[in-house]
Write an enzyme that holds these catalytic residues in place. Sequence first.
Site, PDB file in Angstrom:
ATOM      1  N   SER A   1     -13.382  -5.157  -4.487  1.00 22.55           N
ATOM      2  CA  SER A   1     -14.429  -5.941  -3.808  1.00 22.55           C
ATOM      3  C   SER A   1     -15.052  -6.885  -4.815  1.00 22.55           C
ATOM      4  O   SER A   1     -14.972  -6.648  -6.033  1.00 22.55           O
ATOM      5  CB  SER A   1     -15.504  -4.989  -3.261  1.00 22.55           C
ATOM      6  OG  SER A   1     -16.659  -5.690  -2.890  1.00 22.55           O
TER       7      SER A   1
ATOM      8  N   TYR B   1     -22.156   1.619  -3.997  1.00 26.72           N
ATOM      9  CA  TYR B   1     -20.898   0.944  -3.682  1.00 26.72           C
ATOM     10  C   TYR B   1     -20.383   0.155  -4.878  1.00 26.72           C
ATOM     11  O   TYR B   1     -19.222   0.272  -5.263  1.00 26.72           O
ATOM     12  CB  TYR B   1     -21.083   0.024  -2.480  1.00 26.72           C
ATOM     13  CG  TYR B   1     -19.819  -0.692  -2.061  1.00 26.72           C
ATOM     14  CD1 TYR B   1     -18.799  -0.004  -1.414  1.00 26.72           C
ATOM     15  CD2 TYR B   1     -19.645  -2.048  -2.317  1.00 26.72           C
ATOM     16  CE1 TYR B   1     -17.633  -0.655  -1.024  1.00 26.72           C
ATOM     17  CE2 TYR B   1     -18.493  -2.710  -1.929  1.00 26.72           C
ATOM     18  CZ  TYR B   1     -17.485  -2.003  -1.282  1.00 26.72           C
ATOM     19  OH  TYR B   1     -16.335  -2.648  -0.905  1.00 26.72           O
TER      20      TYR B   1
END
Length: 230
Positions: free
Chosen positions: A130, A143
């Site tokens: 990501s 995250y």
Amino acid sequence: MGAMPLALITGASRGIGAATARALADTHSLLLGGRDLVALQALADELPDARPWPVELTDPAALTAGTSGLSSLDVLVHSAGVARVGPLTEATADLWRTTYEVNVIAVVELTRLLLPALRSARGQVVLVNSGAGRTANAGWGPYAASKFALRAYADVLRAEEETSGIRVTSIYPGRTDTAMQKIVRADEGGDYQPDNYLRPESVATAIRTAVLASDDAHLTELILRTRPTR
């Protein structure tokens, strides 16, 4: 399964995982990993050579059983993941554990179990990371930390497996139009505007490019960002 190279894709029931399965369907036999057997079977039915692989990634015994029959594997795509957004003051220990369990530990253990099969095929590991794995912003604590860990893991795996011929590719997409992104936007309290995000198919195309690279080429990192439209 068929005579084509074999690819195992986690998170294949939807989003980037499902798009990746469709992108590789003409060149690979597919094992479709995920929890939703109905969705996996529906996807398998539309592809030429695919079958569900409904294994719980956070269950070590299930992982061991699910990988025991794989003696050779050409491609392993780690697409499964979870994300919740909020301030660190609201990030409980359970949230940190769950995020790391799915985004890091499951990846590490599944790869470890499949390394002999990947070495046998001189295969490839693709990790869907990501933008948060390169830049950590406010609200993205658990995250982003898990994706930074995934980035480090990929770098170490690449270095350790260089002599075995395994290619290791990290994909860093920006915001993508997926069910997970809808959860993130709800956490942020913002509108969901899919036209502002990457399409899962665009990320899958990048994965296909890395997988189908010529044998002398090793695409180690691919960064995708949304291109403004006019």
